[in-house]
Design a protein around this motif. Structure first.
Motif, PDB file in Angstrom:
ATOM      1  N   LEU A  42       6.199   6.244   9.535  1.00 43.20           N
ATOM      2  CA  LEU A  42       5.886   5.389  10.697  1.00 43.20           C
ATOM      3  C   LEU A  42       5.471   3.904  10.444  1.00 43.20           C
ATOM      4  N   LEU A  43       4.713   4.154   9.146  1.00 46.85           N
ATOM      5  CA  LEU A  43       4.104   2.929   8.959  1.00 46.85           C
ATOM      6  C   LEU A  43       5.156   1.799   8.163  1.00 46.85           C
ATOM      7  N   LEU A  44       6.132   2.516   7.635  1.00 51.52           N
ATOM      8  CA  LEU A  44       7.476   1.672   6.983  1.00 51.52           C
ATOM      9  C   LEU A  44       8.092   0.890   8.116  1.00 51.52           C
ATOM     10  N   ALA A  45       8.403   1.781   9.211  1.00 49.20           N
ATOM     11  CA  ALA A  45       9.177   1.133  10.518  1.00 49.20           C
ATOM     12  C   ALA A  45       8.160   0.041  10.907  1.00 49.20           C
ATOM     13  N   SER A  94       0.913  -0.939   0.155  1.00 49.42           N
ATOM     14  CA  SER A  94       0.039  -0.045  -0.038  1.00 49.42           C
ATOM     15  C   SER A  94       0.719   1.325   0.117  1.00 49.42           C
ATOM     16  N   LEU A  95       1.773   1.118   0.771  1.00 47.11           N
ATOM     17  CA  LEU A  95       2.799   2.443   0.798  1.00 47.11           C
ATOM     18  C   LEU A  95       3.497   2.689  -0.613  1.00 47.11           C
ATOM     19  N   ALA A 110       5.584  -5.582  -3.943  1.00 47.24           N
ATOM     20  CA  ALA A 110       6.318  -5.146  -2.891  1.00 47.24           C
ATOM     21  C   ALA A 110       6.226  -6.227  -1.817  1.00 47.24           C
ATOM     22  N   GLU A 111       7.303  -6.602  -1.009  1.00 47.33           N
ATOM     23  CA  GLU A 111       6.753  -7.326   0.358  1.00 47.33           C
ATOM     24  C   GLU A 111       8.361  -7.476   0.839  1.00 47.33           C
ATOM     25  N   PRO A 112       8.492  -7.888   1.872  1.00 52.41           N
ATOM     26  CA  PRO A 112       9.792  -7.933   2.766  1.00 52.41           C
ATOM     27  C   PRO A 112      10.784  -8.643   1.977  1.00 52.41           C
ATOM     28  N   LEU A 166      -2.936   6.836   2.089  1.00 56.74           N
ATOM     29  CA  LEU A 166      -1.887   6.858   1.429  1.00 56.74           C
ATOM     30  C   LEU A 166      -1.737   6.081  -0.038  1.00 56.74           C
ATOM     31  N   ASN A 167      -2.672   4.888   0.002  1.00 53.04           N
ATOM     32  CA  ASN A 167      -2.727   4.140  -1.094  1.00 53.04           C
ATOM     33  C   ASN A 167      -3.296   4.955  -2.306  1.00 53.04           C
ATOM     34  N   LEU A 168      -3.747   6.141  -2.088  1.00 60.31           N
ATOM     35  CA  LEU A 168      -4.280   7.045  -3.205  1.00 60.31           C
ATOM     36  C   LEU A 168      -3.054   7.685  -4.043  1.00 60.31           C
ATOM     37  N   GLY A 169      -1.911   7.687  -3.202  1.00 57.41           N
ATOM     38  CA  GLY A 169      -0.796   8.573  -4.047  1.00 57.41           C
ATOM     39  C   GLY A 169      -0.619   9.717  -3.193  1.00 57.41           C
TER      40      GLY A 169
END
Lengths: 344, 335
Positions: free
Chosen positions: A252-255, A91-92, A98-100, A232-235
């Motif tokens: 924050l969400l990335l962390a 989503s970010l 994307a994935e770990p 955030l998913n909207l751009g």
């Protein structure tokens, strides 16, 4: 995300999300029961029941409570962690790949762990609780590196560049890992090799204790942040227009995603695909709203990994196939099918 | 099940409720277990002491190489020592299970371990439990790292020899002898071996002097040279007084492994008088032995290559393995 035109979500009945979560929960219970009955030692369902009610022989208790149950719980936790982490990252970055694992975060975490194994003798006892922290540091550093490399002041975080740089960094780290692994003695090397293939090797309640706090805090936290993720998913531009403090929330969400992935990698090694397929499946089933998507991810991820680990224990008895390999074997064809279908 | 009124509650609350349920379920699992672990732990330790009442001696507590306090049952009946079978057999102990990998076991012990079931080298916990051992001996620290030790120790008291002791079979045999109350047997076995080695050395020196010999292991098209101090290397160079070849002595000390990879090209520089070739590629044809480089090695030209079956003892260490290796050397070099 609108190209999933005929997903179950879009054909949904009223109360679909709740029904679906309950069904997933039930499925997990079923697989947990199956998993408790699966293994080298034959334990009949009635013996399992007997043992669960506290009346089994010491041997049966040992197998069920000390070997099988912790492994089941760890599979569920790790699967949930990877899937939620993958969902946040997708989503970010607004990138479905994307994935770990693809972003190199798993590789970074794994590298830290392997460094530790190579240079600290196995006899040191503190390692179980050290590993999540180390993996976390590795994952965090890698994520920071990728973020810095992928970020452009003018255009913000480009989804494509993020994934490309992630893949490049992952390749670099894997190369270092190999160099390091080649210098290990055979037994350590074997451990590292199996570990890199993604095996639920920490079948021990202490690993559950080490992992549980991370999952219990970070998964609910990400669900709490669901509305931010929706925006955030909207751009970037739309999100800023809607009044979201984009940069801060994204960091924050990335962390959060990185911490989840790091903690999971420290216990299970590099299990890919769960973080990729879990969110995809979940999105097809419950749609893009993160309030319901994230819990669905957690349940589907747990279910996937537990199923994979149970199958891995069962297919080639008495030897075991690492769960990560099983996930890849099941996951790859499904993913190709998804791709083919979304083209048409 | 769900009334229409509750359905109006926002998705977020449902999510919260779901999380709570999951947390409760998981924490219930966790707390259940701690009690049960304690139970099964105490049950496991009472079993051997029950057996001890019939045995003359008392269980003893020792400290292993990793610092674990291990209570060794007085007279262990069901010993598991994966990859330590040579030592156990030498002491007259039949283990409950023997080491194995996907493609085999330690064939040179197949007579002694004829009826012993196999266990995978990585000691799957449920398999270990199924053999109901009352004492477990582990060779190397790294094979029980990251929590595996504690899991094994729940099945039966587990003693880790440690690499320091394990890579020297004499020390290993002495330690295992002490643990199992068979020190006299261990001492006798070492004495017997040393005597056998001394006699063999006499015969060998008479036949070939102190010529040099290399032990090469061919497996999956790759050659490996044995280290001077390991397996058949220790027999040839230390016990029998043969000279290690140039390629072995040239390996830098910090890169030494028990079996050191060596390329075919490098082998062309091998100056050994004799080559003992352990051929694990025989079934696949071992075509590398037809190459010009191989045939150009001086010892090969001179016809001083002795091919040994991969089921022999040359890859292993121990009183039993080394004894068999000595027999092979005498058979091949003393005519």
């Amino acid at each position: 995300m609108s190209k999933y035109s005929l997903t179950p979500y879009e054909k949904r009945q009223p109360h679909w999300g709740v029904t679906l979560l309950s069904v997933l929960g039930l499925l997990i219970v079923v697989i947990v029961v199956v998993s408790m009955n699966t293994g080298y030692m034959r334990l009949s369902p009635s013996e399992v029941l007997h043992t669960l009610s506290g009346q089994g022989t010491p041997q049966q208790k040992l197998i069920l409570f000390d070997f099988r149950l912790p492994r089941i719980v760890i599979s569920l936790l790790v699967g949930a962690g990877f899937a939620v982490s993958g969902c946040i990252l997708q989503s970010l970055s607004r990138n479905p790949l994307a994935e770990p694992a693809t972003l190199g975060i798993s590789a970074g975490a794994g590298f830290a762990v392997i460094l530790f194994i190579s240079f600290v003798p196995a006899s040191s006892a503190a390692s179980i609780f050290m590993l999540p922290l180390l993996a976390l540091a590795g994952a965090g550093l890698t994520a920071a590196l990728i973020y810095v490399l992928a970020f452009r002041r003018e255009e913000g975080l480009s989804p494509t560049r993020l994934v490309l740089i992630g893949i490049a960094v992952a390749a670099g780290i894997n190369a270092f890992q190999l160099v390091l692994a080649l210098r290990l003695d055979p037994e350590n090397y074997q451990f590292v090799a199996i570990w890199m293939a993604g095996k639920i090797w920490g079948g021990d309640w202490r690993f559950v204790q080490a992992l549980l706090p991370w999952i219990l805090i970070l998964v609910p936290f990400s669900i709490y942040k669901a509305r931010v993720l929706n925006v955030l998913n909207l751009g970037d531009q739309t999100s800023t227009g809607l009044g979201a403090p984009v940069e801060r929330e994204r960091l924050l969400l990335l962390a959060t995603a990185v911490a989840l992935a790091g903690a999971c990698v420290s216990v299970s090694g590099g299990i890919g695909f769960v973080g990729l397929i879990g969110p995809h499946l979940a999105r097809r089933l419950v749609g893009p709203r993160h309030q319901i998507l994230l819990p669905a991810c957690a349940l589907i991820g747990g279910l996937l990994l537990l199923t994979a680990d149970t199958l891995g224990r069962w297919i080639l008895q008495p030897s075991e196939i690492p769960a990560g390999v099983v996930v890849a074997i099941i996951g790859a064809p499904y993913f190709l099918y998804l791709l083919a279908k979304s083209r048409a | 099940m769900v009334s229409s009124k509750t359905m109006k509650i926002s998705g977020r609350k449902w999510v919260g409720a779901g999380c709570m349920a999951m947390i409760l379920f998981l924490s219930a699992c966790g707390s259940n277990n701690t009690a049960d672990t304690a139970n099964s732990g105490s049950a496991a330790t009472t079993a051997p002491s029950a057996a001890a009442t019939t045995a003359p001696s008392e269980p003893k507590t020792v400290t292993d190489s990793m610092g674990h306090k291990v209570t060794v049952p007085a007279n262990p009946q069901r010993v598991l020592g994966s990859y330590l079978e040579d030592q156990l057999v030498t002491l007259g102990v039949t283990p409950v299970a023997q080491w194995s990998v996907a493609n085999g076991i330690q064939d040179y012990l197949s007579a002694e371990l004829k009826d012993v079931p196999t266990i995978s080298y990585d000691l799957p916990l449920e398999a270990v439990t199924s053999f109901a051992p009352d004492f477990i001996i582990v060779g190397s620290e790294s094979s029980v790292q990251n929590g595996l030790y504690d899991q094994l120790n729940k099945v039966a008291p587990t003693y880790v020899l440690g690499n320091e002791i394990n890579k020297n079979w004499r020390k290993g045999l002495t330690t295992i002898g002490e643990l199992l109350g068979k020190s006299a047997e261990a001492e006798q076995a070492i004495k017997n071996y040393d005597q056998k080695a001394a006699e063999a050395k006499g015969k060998l020196t008479g036949a070939v002097g102190s010529q040099s010999a290399a032990v090469l292991w061919l497996v999956q098209k790759n050659f490996f040279l044995v280290d001077e101090t390991q397996a058949s290397g220790s027999v040839l160079y230390t016990d029998l007084g043969m000279t290690p070849p140039n390629l072995v002595t040239e390996i830098p000390a910090d890169q030494k492994a028990a079996w050191n990879p060596v390329s075919l090209e490098k082998l062309s520089e091998l100056t050994a008088d004799h080559i003992f070739l352990v051929n694990s590629d025989k079934a696949e044809g071992s075509e590398i032995l037809n190459s010009a480089i191989w045939k150009g090695i001086p010892a090969v030209k001179a016809g001083h290559v002795y091919e040994l079956s991969s089921t022999g003892s040359w890859l292993y260490s121990g009183a039993n393995a080394n004894g068999k290796t000595i027999d092979d050397v005498l058979k091949l070099l003393v005519k």
